[in-house]
Design a protein around this motif. Structure first.
Motif, PDB file in Angstrom:
ATOM      1  N   VAL A 298      28.276  41.225  47.099  1.00 31.67           N
ATOM      2  CA  VAL A 298      28.790  40.208  46.182  1.00 31.67           C
ATOM      3  C   VAL A 298      30.235  40.532  45.825  1.00 31.67           C
ATOM      4  O   VAL A 298      30.519  41.617  45.310  1.00 31.67           O
ATOM      5  CB  VAL A 298      27.934  40.142  44.894  1.00 31.67           C
ATOM      6  N   PRO A 299      31.183  39.612  46.073  1.00 29.84           N
ATOM      7  CA  PRO A 299      32.584  39.850  45.694  1.00 29.84           C
ATOM      8  C   PRO A 299      32.766  39.696  44.186  1.00 29.84           C
ATOM      9  O   PRO A 299      32.815  38.580  43.662  1.00 29.84           O
ATOM     10  CB  PRO A 299      33.345  38.778  46.475  1.00 29.84           C
ATOM     11  N   HIS A 300      32.857  40.820  43.487  1.00 29.56           N
ATOM     12  CA  HIS A 300      32.980  40.804  42.031  1.00 29.56           C
ATOM     13  C   HIS A 300      34.419  40.494  41.606  1.00 29.56           C
ATOM     14  O   HIS A 300      35.374  41.020  42.183  1.00 29.56           O
ATOM     15  CB  HIS A 300      32.582  42.163  41.445  1.00 29.56           C
ATOM     16  N   ALA A 301      34.555  39.646  40.610  1.00 33.11           N
ATOM     17  CA  ALA A 301      35.837  39.408  39.941  1.00 33.11           C
ATOM     18  C   ALA A 301      35.620  39.591  38.443  1.00 33.11           C
ATOM     19  O   ALA A 301      34.522  39.335  37.931  1.00 33.11           O
ATOM     20  CB  ALA A 301      36.357  38.004  40.244  1.00 33.11           C
ATOM     21  N   SER A 349      23.839  29.758  41.054  1.00 31.08           N
ATOM     22  CA  SER A 349      23.447  30.981  41.761  1.00 31.08           C
ATOM     23  C   SER A 349      23.808  30.819  43.225  1.00 31.08           C
ATOM     24  O   SER A 349      24.104  29.711  43.693  1.00 31.08           O
ATOM     25  CB  SER A 349      21.943  31.260  41.607  1.00 31.08           C
ATOM     26  N   TRP A 350      23.788  31.928  43.951  1.00 29.18           N
ATOM     27  CA  TRP A 350      24.081  31.928  45.384  1.00 29.18           C
ATOM     28  C   TRP A 350      22.792  32.278  46.117  1.00 29.18           C
ATOM     29  O   TRP A 350      22.241  33.360  45.939  1.00 29.18           O
ATOM     30  CB  TRP A 350      25.181  32.930  45.697  1.00 29.18           C
ATOM     31  N   ASP A 351      22.307  31.351  46.963  1.00 27.78           N
ATOM     32  CA  ASP A 351      21.021  31.553  47.633  1.00 27.78           C
ATOM     33  C   ASP A 351      21.161  32.096  49.045  1.00 27.78           C
ATOM     34  O   ASP A 351      20.204  32.083  49.807  1.00 27.78           O
ATOM     35  CB  ASP A 351      20.232  30.249  47.657  1.00 27.78           C
ATOM     36  N   GLY A 352      22.342  32.571  49.413  1.00 23.20           N
ATOM     37  CA  GLY A 352      22.565  33.120  50.747  1.00 23.20           C
ATOM     38  C   GLY A 352      23.310  32.180  51.660  1.00 23.20           C
ATOM     39  O   GLY A 352      23.977  32.615  52.590  1.00 23.20           O
ATOM     40  N   GLN A 436      21.967  35.686  40.510  1.00 21.49           N
ATOM     41  CA  GLN A 436      22.815  35.146  39.467  1.00 21.49           C
ATOM     42  C   GLN A 436      24.282  35.298  39.844  1.00 21.49           C
ATOM     43  O   GLN A 436      24.642  36.149  40.664  1.00 21.49           O
ATOM     44  CB  GLN A 436      22.535  35.847  38.134  1.00 21.49           C
ATOM     45  N   ALA A 437      25.139  34.497  39.213  1.00 23.14           N
ATOM     46  CA  ALA A 437      26.560  34.505  39.563  1.00 23.14           C
ATOM     47  C   ALA A 437      27.411  35.243  38.550  1.00 23.14           C
ATOM     48  O   ALA A 437      28.553  35.606  38.866  1.00 23.14           O
ATOM     49  CB  ALA A 437      27.078  33.069  39.707  1.00 23.14           C
ATOM     50  N   CYS A 438      26.894  35.489  37.339  1.00 22.12           N
ATOM     51  CA  CYS A 438      27.727  36.100  36.299  1.00 22.12           C
ATOM     52  C   CYS A 438      26.912  37.051  35.428  1.00 22.12           C
ATOM     53  O   CYS A 438      25.701  36.892  35.280  1.00 22.12           O
ATOM     54  CB  CYS A 438      28.350  35.021  35.395  1.00 22.12           C
ATOM     55  N   ILE A 439      27.630  38.012  34.852  1.00 22.54           N
ATOM     56  CA  ILE A 439      27.064  38.887  33.828  1.00 22.54           C
ATOM     57  C   ILE A 439      28.163  39.206  32.833  1.00 22.54           C
ATOM     58  O   ILE A 439      29.307  39.437  33.211  1.00 22.54           O
ATOM     59  CB  ILE A 439      26.462  40.181  34.433  1.00 22.54           C
ATOM     60  N   LEU A 440      27.827  39.176  31.543  1.00 24.05           N
ATOM     61  CA  LEU A 440      28.795  39.403  30.474  1.00 24.05           C
ATOM     62  C   LEU A 440      28.558  40.789  29.889  1.00 24.05           C
ATOM     63  O   LEU A 440      27.459  41.088  29.404  1.00 24.05           O
ATOM     64  CB  LEU A 440      28.647  38.330  29.396  1.00 24.05           C
ATOM     65  N   ALA A 441      29.580  41.638  29.938  1.00 20.75           N
ATOM     66  CA  ALA A 441      29.507  42.989  29.378  1.00 20.75           C
ATOM     67  C   ALA A 441      30.150  42.987  28.000  1.00 20.75           C
ATOM     68  O   ALA A 441      31.309  42.572  27.845  1.00 20.75           O
ATOM     69  CB  ALA A 441      30.220  43.985  30.293  1.00 20.75           C
ATOM     70  N   VAL A 442      29.409  43.434  26.990  1.00 20.37           N
ATOM     71  CA  VAL A 442      29.845  43.351  25.594  1.00 20.37           C
ATOM     72  C   VAL A 442      30.014  44.747  25.026  1.00 20.37           C
ATOM     73  O   VAL A 442      29.118  45.590  25.140  1.00 20.37           O
ATOM     74  CB  VAL A 442      28.827  42.549  24.750  1.00 20.37           C
ATOM     75  N   GLY A 443      31.164  44.995  24.398  1.00 16.71           N
ATOM     76  CA  GLY A 443      31.425  46.264  23.729  1.00 16.71           C
ATOM     77  C   GLY A 443      31.180  46.175  22.234  1.00 16.71           C
ATOM     78  O   GLY A 443      30.683  45.163  21.721  1.00 16.71           O
ATOM     79  N   ARG A 444      31.543  47.224  21.522  1.00 18.00           N
ATOM     80  CA  ARG A 444      31.310  47.262  20.073  1.00 18.00           C
ATOM     81  C   ARG A 444      32.383  46.444  19.349  1.00 18.00           C
ATOM     82  O   ARG A 444      33.495  46.251  19.861  1.00 18.00           O
ATOM     83  CB  ARG A 444      31.329  48.703  19.568  1.00 18.00           C
ATOM     84  N   PHE A 445      32.054  45.967  18.154  1.00 15.15           N
ATOM     85  CA  PHE A 445      33.095  45.316  17.359  1.00 15.15           C
ATOM     86  C   PHE A 445      33.771  46.391  16.508  1.00 15.15           C
ATOM     87  O   PHE A 445      33.130  47.282  15.960  1.00 15.15           O
ATOM     88  CB  PHE A 445      32.535  44.152  16.521  1.00 15.15           C
ATOM     89  N   ARG A 446      35.079  46.277  16.409  1.00 15.36           N
ATOM     90  CA  ARG A 446      35.897  47.331  15.809  1.00 15.36           C
ATOM     91  C   ARG A 446      36.975  46.697  14.928  1.00 15.36           C
ATOM     92  O   ARG A 446      37.475  45.605  15.228  1.00 15.36           O
ATOM     93  CB  ARG A 446      36.547  48.190  16.893  1.00 15.36           C
ATOM     94  N   ARG A 476      32.383  33.733  45.040  1.00 13.03           N
ATOM     95  CA  ARG A 476      31.978  32.701  45.983  1.00 13.03           C
ATOM     96  C   ARG A 476      31.616  31.395  45.279  1.00 13.03           C
ATOM     97  O   ARG A 476      31.719  30.314  45.881  1.00 13.03           O
ATOM     98  CB  ARG A 476      30.777  33.184  46.811  1.00 13.03           C
ATOM     99  N   VAL A 477      31.190  31.494  44.010  1.00 13.36           N
ATOM    100  CA  VAL A 477      30.762  30.289  43.289  1.00 13.36           C
ATOM    101  C   VAL A 477      31.523  30.084  41.987  1.00 13.36           C
ATOM    102  O   VAL A 477      31.641  28.951  41.517  1.00 13.36           O
ATOM    103  CB  VAL A 477      29.241  30.339  43.007  1.00 13.36           C
ATOM    104  N   VAL A 478      32.025  31.158  41.383  1.00 11.55           N
ATOM    105  CA  VAL A 478      32.795  31.063  40.142  1.00 11.55           C
ATOM    106  C   VAL A 478      34.148  31.723  40.385  1.00 11.55           C
ATOM    107  O   VAL A 478      34.252  32.954  40.371  1.00 11.55           O
ATOM    108  CB  VAL A 478      32.054  31.733  38.963  1.00 11.55           C
ATOM    109  N   ASP A 479      35.169  30.919  40.618  1.00 12.68           N
ATOM    110  CA  ASP A 479      36.486  31.490  40.901  1.00 12.68           C
ATOM    111  C   ASP A 479      37.165  31.928  39.610  1.00 12.68           C
ATOM    112  O   ASP A 479      36.640  31.742  38.499  1.00 12.68           O
ATOM    113  CB  ASP A 479      37.355  30.500  41.683  1.00 12.68           C
TER     114      ASP A 479
END
Length: 501
Positions: A298-301, A349-352, A436-446, A476-479
């Motif tokens: 998967v080409p991650h951006a 999503s990307w089904d191949g 799935q096409a996306c994942i959101l990484a969340v840090g602490r609030f400061r 590939r699906v979310v530029d």
């Protein structure tokens, strides 16, 4: 009649036709927590090969999830010789996702436990136990010899390659036995050739036995003082050109390895006693496999944004006064779901073969457990309220840590969220969970001081509570442009909780 029995004729109909009461039907019931299979699929779980004289029922290792290939017997809940009633729990099986209870669907006696508890990596279809009818001699039941995992699908025979034409192979100079060879640095090789010296006349002092430039210069000094003479290479006998054998082609270099051992040997296991073997669970193996596939296919951006949580924290305090306990992560889940509803182009999503628009908004929430990271799903999160999302997250997180998630509670999902803020992490990037096409990484609030202007236009410092979110998206699906607009909308929704209503 026998053919109909083997082909799966309804046992009740067959019992009526032949007039024998001994015919039974069994089927895997539900897995732990309600997973079930109908009687039409019993041959996949309890495959009975009994004839009219009443053969034992074979309990086979079932497939309890789409990605399961092997299972572990965690614990047998019944003992040999113990009576079993329909609905009784027989044993606990660890799949690649959770621990599932295997229940009985018929009455009888557990005659033989073929695979003891604690056994690991049991292939699907392998015999794990036998059940006989009440009144039969369970102590002398025989283990069938014709039961085992299904054979692998045979691959079509490949045509043998045509013999290659004979090619003359150049003669390779062989090392003369009895002569010590060294690994030479380029500078040392030039010096030795210029002064007609051989490395075997000196000592290699470089790392890993390399003959260095300083070692060569030391030989030159010894030659100038007359302590050593020039080295005249002895002509080697003519070698007959022969094709190297397969063993010779895979052999190492022509010179012997130095006596100094290397720091590490690529492709070789560590020496015994220098490490501790850590047993990997099925869940850990599947996680490792899927993460490797994701990063390699998967080409991650990545895109990052800072969000002001001032309004969210104020609403949260007001809810606490009404004895409603919700977390900041619950607001983040709701904000992501609302944003996906506003921007359905990201809910894909990307089904191949290409992108697939998803009709549902199910948010996968990463939960850390002792066995690895699991992602239970908040179904239809955009239609749920904050308190309902909070209750779902608490219940699913507990089931994930207890290993009691149902397959439908962790399979699927359209968008993932991973929050490490509670561990003090400011920001990080997460790996996409295919398809799935996306994942959101969340840090602490400061707390952060920001320069703002008051109503009169005077500059002043004001403390803000900021949180950093980083979205990993499948290019590939979310530029990049679509990911940027999504984060902009997500930020606006999270900073204005009224939009989440």
């Amino acid at each position: 009649m026998a053919a109909s029995w083997r082909l799966g004729c309804d046992p009740r109909l067959l019992r009526y036709l032949v007039g024998f009461p001994g015919c039974r039907s069994t089927g895997l019931v539900k897995g732990a927590l309600g997973w079930s299979v109908s009687r039409g699929a019993n041959w996949r779980w309890f495959h009975s090969t009994q004839w009219l004289r009443g053969d034992p029922i074979k309990i086979l290792m079932p497939s309890l999830s789409p990605t399961m290939e092997e299972g572990n017997i965690v614990k047998w809940l019944k003992k040999e010789g113990e009576a079993v009633s329909a609905g009784d729990a027989l044993c606990e099986i660890e799949t690649d996702k959770a621990v599932v209870t295997l229940d009985a669907s018929d009455d009888g006696i557990l005659a033989k436990i073929v695979v003891e508890e604690g056994s690991k990596n049991i292939r699907l279809g392998s015999l794990i136990g036998l059940i006989v009818e009440e009144g039969e001699d369970w102590k002398h039941v025989e283990i069938p010899k014709d039961v085992g995992p299904p054979p692998p699908v045979s691959k079509p025979s490949e045509p043998r390659p045509s013999p290659e034409p004979q090619i003359s192979i150049p003669v390779k100079k062989e090392h003369i036995p009895g002569t010590l060879r060294f690994r030479l640095s380029p500078a040392a090789r030039n010096i030795l050739e210029k002064h007609s010296l051989d490395a075997s006349q000196g000592t290699a002092t470089g790392p890993r036995g390399i003959f260095t430039k300083e070692d060569a210069l030391r030989l030159v000094q010894l030659k100038q003082t007359g302590k050593i003479t020039e080295s005249r290479p002895t002509p080697a006998p003519a070698a007959t050109p022969t094709a190297p054998s397969p063993l010779q082609t895979t052999a190492g270099p022509s010179y012997p390895r130095p006596m100094i051992p290397p720091v590490s040997t690529p492709g070789q296991p560590s020496a015994v006693g220098t490490f501790t073997e850590i047993p990997a669970s099925n869940i850990r193996r599947v996680i490792a496999k899927r993460l490797t596939e994701s990063k390699s296919t998967v080409p991650h951006a990545y895109a990052t944004a800072d969000c002001d949580l001032g309004a969210v924290l104020k609403v949260r305090q007001d809810l606490v006064k009404d004895d409603i306990k919700v977390s900041v992560n619950d607001f983040i889940i709701k904000a992501a779901a609302v944003t996906l509803k506003q921007m359905p182009d990201v809910n894909v999503s990307w089904d191949g073969e290409g992108p697939k628009q998803l009709p549902f908004i199910d948010i996968s929430v990463a939960v850390a457990t002792d066995k690895g990271l699991l992602t239970p799903i908040i179904k239809d999160a955009a239609a749920k309220g904050i308190q309902e999302i909070a209750d779902s997250v608490k219940a699913l997180s507990k089931k994930a840590r207890d290993g009691k998630l149902l397959p439908e509670e962790y399979q699927g999902g359209s968008f993932s969220i991973s929050n490490l803020g509670m561990f003090g992490i400011d920001e990080f990037t997460a790996v996409i969970n295919p398809p799935q096409a996306c994942i959101l990484a969340v840090g602490r609030f400061r707390p952060v001081l920001k320069l703002t202007e008051d109503e009169e236009g005077n500059a002043k410092l004001q403390q803000r509570q900021l949180i950093t979110v980083t979205m990993s998206s499948d290019s590939r699906v979310v530029d990049d442009e679509l990911a940027t607009r999504f984060l902009k909308s997500f930020k606006a929704n999270l900073e204005n909780p009224i939009r989440l209503a």
